[in-house]
Write a protein that holds these residues in place. Structure first.
Motif, mmCIF file in Angstrom:
data_model
loop_
_atom_site.group_PDB
_atom_site.id
_atom_site.type_symbol
_atom_site.label_atom_id
_atom_site.label_comp_id
_atom_site.label_asym_id
_atom_site.label_seq_id
_atom_site.Cartn_x
_atom_site.Cartn_y
_atom_site.Cartn_z
ATOM 1 N N UNK A 207 -71.136 16.940 -24.780
ATOM 2 C CA UNK A 207 -70.536 17.885 -24.067
ATOM 3 C C UNK A 207 -71.327 19.305 -24.173
ATOM 4 N N UNK A 208 -71.932 19.245 -25.290
ATOM 5 C CA UNK A 208 -72.459 20.784 -25.442
ATOM 6 C C UNK A 208 -74.043 20.332 -25.755
ATOM 7 N N UNK A 246 -68.067 30.807 -23.098
ATOM 8 C CA UNK A 246 -67.572 30.112 -21.829
ATOM 9 C C UNK A 246 -68.616 30.155 -20.606
ATOM 10 N N UNK A 247 -69.150 31.294 -20.568
ATOM 11 C CA UNK A 247 -69.855 31.480 -19.480
ATOM 12 C C UNK A 247 -71.409 31.223 -19.596
ATOM 13 N N UNK A 248 -71.723 30.825 -20.781
ATOM 14 C CA UNK A 248 -73.296 30.710 -21.319
ATOM 15 C C UNK A 248 -73.385 29.434 -22.063
ATOM 16 N N UNK A 249 -72.554 28.690 -22.040
ATOM 17 C CA UNK A 249 -72.705 27.387 -23.030
ATOM 18 C C UNK A 249 -73.697 26.638 -23.020
ATOM 19 N N UNK A 250 -74.780 26.552 -22.217
ATOM 20 C CA UNK A 250 -76.149 25.957 -22.612
ATOM 21 C C UNK A 250 -77.159 27.034 -23.014
ATOM 22 N N UNK A 251 -76.780 28.245 -23.325
ATOM 23 C CA UNK A 251 -77.855 29.230 -23.523
ATOM 24 C C UNK A 251 -78.246 28.844 -25.294
ATOM 25 N N UNK A 252 -79.646 28.843 -25.191
ATOM 26 C CA UNK A 252 -80.091 29.113 -26.745
ATOM 27 C C UNK A 252 -80.474 30.371 -27.134
ATOM 28 N N UNK A 339 -73.744 37.545 -32.934
ATOM 29 C CA UNK A 339 -73.529 36.845 -31.846
ATOM 30 C C UNK A 339 -72.733 35.421 -32.257
ATOM 31 N N UNK A 340 -71.806 34.869 -31.438
ATOM 32 C CA UNK A 340 -71.264 33.603 -31.845
ATOM 33 C C UNK A 340 -72.049 32.401 -31.332
ATOM 34 N N UNK A 341 -72.272 31.491 -32.372
ATOM 35 C CA UNK A 341 -73.064 30.223 -32.063
ATOM 36 C C UNK A 341 -72.550 29.251 -32.729
ATOM 37 N N UNK A 342 -72.825 28.022 -31.902
ATOM 38 C CA UNK A 342 -72.542 26.538 -32.538
ATOM 39 C C UNK A 342 -73.649 25.744 -32.393
ATOM 40 N N UNK A 343 -73.805 24.573 -32.982
ATOM 41 C CA UNK A 343 -74.951 23.670 -32.645
ATOM 42 C C UNK A 343 -74.698 23.000 -31.320
ATOM 43 N N UNK A 344 -75.866 22.475 -30.542
ATOM 44 C CA UNK A 344 -75.815 21.901 -29.471
ATOM 45 C C UNK A 344 -76.785 20.585 -29.290
ATOM 46 N N UNK A 345 -76.484 19.574 -28.567
ATOM 47 C CA UNK A 345 -77.513 18.778 -28.574
ATOM 48 C C UNK A 345 -78.785 19.291 -27.945
ATOM 49 N N UNK A 346 -79.859 19.132 -28.384
ATOM 50 C CA UNK A 346 -81.040 19.903 -28.070
ATOM 51 C C UNK A 346 -82.240 18.696 -27.662
ATOM 52 N N UNK A 347 -82.501 18.053 -28.554
ATOM 53 C CA UNK A 347 -83.768 17.151 -28.528
ATOM 54 C C UNK A 347 -83.697 15.974 -28.848
ATOM 55 N N UNK A 348 -84.262 14.769 -28.189
ATOM 56 C CA UNK A 348 -84.082 13.572 -28.749
ATOM 57 C C UNK A 348 -85.424 12.942 -29.182
ATOM 58 N N UNK A 435 -65.739 11.065 -19.716
ATOM 59 C CA UNK A 435 -65.403 10.325 -20.953
ATOM 60 C C UNK A 435 -66.675 9.870 -21.905
ATOM 61 N N UNK A 436 -67.685 9.416 -20.998
ATOM 62 C CA UNK A 436 -68.976 9.309 -21.795
ATOM 63 C C UNK A 436 -69.356 10.382 -22.861
ATOM 64 N N UNK A 437 -69.255 11.610 -22.244
ATOM 65 C CA UNK A 437 -69.715 12.828 -22.778
ATOM 66 C C UNK A 437 -68.799 13.180 -23.984
ATOM 67 N N UNK A 438 -67.322 12.983 -23.725
ATOM 68 C CA UNK A 438 -66.388 13.243 -24.892
ATOM 69 C C UNK A 438 -66.463 12.379 -25.719
ATOM 70 N N UNK A 439 -66.611 10.898 -25.463
ATOM 71 C CA UNK A 439 -66.894 9.872 -26.606
ATOM 72 C C UNK A 439 -67.988 10.391 -27.407
ATOM 73 N N UNK A 440 -69.248 10.486 -27.026
ATOM 74 C CA UNK A 440 -70.342 10.884 -27.710
ATOM 75 C C UNK A 440 -70.388 12.156 -28.561
ATOM 76 N N UNK A 441 -69.552 13.012 -28.116
ATOM 77 C CA UNK A 441 -69.373 14.411 -28.892
ATOM 78 C C UNK A 441 -68.663 14.148 -30.143
ATOM 79 N N UNK A 442 -67.425 13.541 -29.908
ATOM 80 C CA UNK A 442 -66.511 13.158 -30.822
ATOM 81 C C UNK A 442 -66.896 12.260 -31.958
ATOM 82 N N UNK A 443 -67.440 11.154 -31.415
ATOM 83 C CA UNK A 443 -67.693 9.962 -32.273
ATOM 84 C C UNK A 443 -69.362 9.820 -32.846
ATOM 85 N N UNK A 444 -70.350 10.481 -32.243
ATOM 86 C CA UNK A 444 -71.593 10.247 -32.474
ATOM 87 C C UNK A 444 -72.340 11.527 -32.344
ATOM 88 N N UNK A 445 -71.837 12.400 -33.106
ATOM 89 C CA UNK A 445 -72.130 14.030 -33.422
ATOM 90 C C UNK A 445 -73.141 14.001 -34.488
#
Length: 528
Positions: A207-208, A246-252, A339-348, A435-445
């Protein structure tokens, strides 16, 4: 309902136009015709969005051994040392070539300005302010644009690879090309001597994410369906500092900010990362991301904060102008406030199993860049090794292709769309995507448990069956193709995570907190 079909032939088919794809096209064009395919515009790539820079041994105070050692430490015992050395030793050469073709790296007193990021023991990151990927992509694009042997197809989506096994031929499995979906809905059958997958990662399974919308794991999914093993897909690097807005949720907020002296703090201004690692903000990404995640859960809050004020306004404006300007547009001023920050999926860190030349288990099929897994990153990527890997692999790969003289491909049949029926509604695609993105974010984070992984696997299996049924009954579309690939890669990530009964690098399990003495790769084999 028949789909209009066409046929194209080329010597070299390259799917993906980030750094790997662009350099590969440039290298191959003098040796034959090149078809460079991208499912979006040239700007819709992780390369274009890369901020920090490219790592390499670029000063007299640094050494190959030091860069190798830092990479091995970050990789938590899982790096393949031959791959690490093979890629890092070409760093200076690649950066010099980028300079020669016009990449505008920052300089100081006539020398490259080098910055430092988490996990590095030296300043070795060449950068172009805070938009390095864009600068590299623009220079590479300017180099390939005038070359007549290169045909670019933007907004064309790869459907699947064409292989001899798919066609029922006996003998070794060879890639013959791919089917492409054109913007008008027609399907193009492309045959090629060699096919290169340079399709990037799969951040959109979460999701993020910092990734562009195109990062749906297409190359990995296509290669798996064609018969390629995948490796170490459980290792998902979460960037510690994605903007919480909310308006910059994929900004690093680039790791280079911390390299220059920015602090991570909670709402009370306390620097908390030293509670988790003596290196504080300069610890590797997995440690910093887990520290932020743990503090958020412990304190019951939605974010932590990055305080760049210790850097000073002059450095912020000179070295991070794009980040600063974007934040100002959102009403945030990092020269004056945390500046408020959270971790987000970045690199595989995992991907299609390949060597540093990009060679896969299928003859004539190569995988380079983030879509490939060579063992360079191990269980955790060292910051700014990604652009280095993309470009060095493209160099190795094209040299291998040029010297191997691949044969003319066999005839491939046109796309078969017999028996399909028009779509009545598309809500199922959106519902499954969410649903895929929610499942991965909640269970495989960032933090995992056996039970969460079991729940994810059950839910994804149901979604898989729904998508599979839908796919074979309806016309292909970009949304449907991305959904199909996204779900498959999500399943492969979960299967890989379930196979690792330890905590190592980016894979952290509360049920298996210890790290095993003997490191091992997770390799999944297609069942044919």
């Amino acid at each position: 309902m028949a789909t209009h079909k066409q046929r194209l032939e080329t010597d070299y088919l390259i799917i993906g136009s980030g750094a790997s794809g662009l350099l590969a096209a440039s290298r191959l064009a003098p040796h034959g015709s090149v078809l460079l395919v991208n499912k979006g515009g040239i700007q819709n790539s992780s390369t274009w969005n890369a901020q920090g820079g490219i790592a390499g041994v670029l000063s007299d105070t640094d050494s190959i051994d030091s860069h190798v050692r830092d990479t091995l430490i970050a990789g938590a015992g899982l790096c393949h040392e031959d791959a690490v050395k093979g890629i890092i030793m070409h760093g200076r050469k690649i950066v010099q070539e980028l300079i020669e073709i016009g990449t505008g790296f920052d300089t100081c007193n006539g020398e490259l300005h080098l910055t430092r990021e988490g996990g590095h023991s030296n300043r070795r990151i060449a950068h172009s302010r805070d938009a390095t990927g864009k600068a590299i992509a623009e220079a590479l694009l300017a180099k390939i644009t005038p070359q007549p042997g290169i045909q670019q197809l933007e907004y064309h989506t790869a459907i699947d690879l064409i292989t001899t096994r798919r066609l029922g031929h006996a003998g070794d499995n060879r890639c013959l090309g791919a089917y492409l979906l054109a913007p008008d809905g027609s399907v193009i059958t492309v045959t090629a001597r060699c096919t290169i997958l340079a399709t990037g990662g799969a951040g959109k399974v979460y999701m993020y994410t910092s990734n562009p919308h195109a990062a749906t794991g297409d190359g990995i999914a296509m290669a798996w369906r064609a018969g390629c093993p995948v490796m170490n897909l459980e290792f998902i690097q979460f960037h510690p500092t994605c903007l919480y807005h909310r308006e910059g949720s994929n900004m690093l907020l680039s790791e280079a900010l911390r390299g220059e002296g920015a602090h991570l703090v909670d709402a009370h201004g306390r620097r908390f990362v030293f509670d988790y690692d003596t290196r504080g903000e300069m610890a590797s990404r997995d440690i910093v991301a887990r520290a932020i995640d743990h503090e958020m859960k412990k304190q019951g809050v939605d974010c932590m904060y990055l305080d760049a004020r210790p850097i000073g306004t002059e450095t912020i404006c000179n070295h991070f102008p794009n980040i600063h300007e974007r934040l100002l547009q959102l009403g945030l001023d990092m020269t004056a406030e945390p500046i408020p920050v959270v971790p987000a999926a970045h690199y595989l860190c995992g991907g299609i199993q390949a060597d540093i030349h990009g060679r896969t288990a299928i003859n004539g099929l190569y995988a380079i860049g983030e879509t490939a897994c060579t063992g360079l990153h191990g269980a955790n990527r060292l910051a700014s090794n990604s652009l280095l890997e993309c470009l060095v692999m493209a160099d190795y790969c094209t040299t291998d292709i040029i010297t191997s003289a691949p044969p003319v491909p066999a005839h491939a049949p046109l796309w078969d769309d017999s028996g399909i029926e028009p779509e009545q509604e598309r809500i199922q695609i959106k519902q499954n995507w969410d649903e895929i993105r929610a499942t991965m974010s909640h269970y495989v984070g960032i933090v995992r448990t056996d039970e969460r992984l079991r729940r994810a696997r059950r839910r994804l299996r149901v979604i898989h069956e729904e998508i599979d049924s839908y796919y074979w009954r309806h016309p292909v579309s970009q949304d449907l193709l991305e959904l199909r690939n996204l779900e498959l890669v999500a399943e492969l990530i979960v299967m890989s995570a379930q196979s690792r009964h330890e905590s190592r690098g980016l894979h952290y399990s509360t049920d298996h907190p210890a790290t095993l003495n003997e490191p091992h790769d997770t390799i999944l084999m297609p069942d044919f």
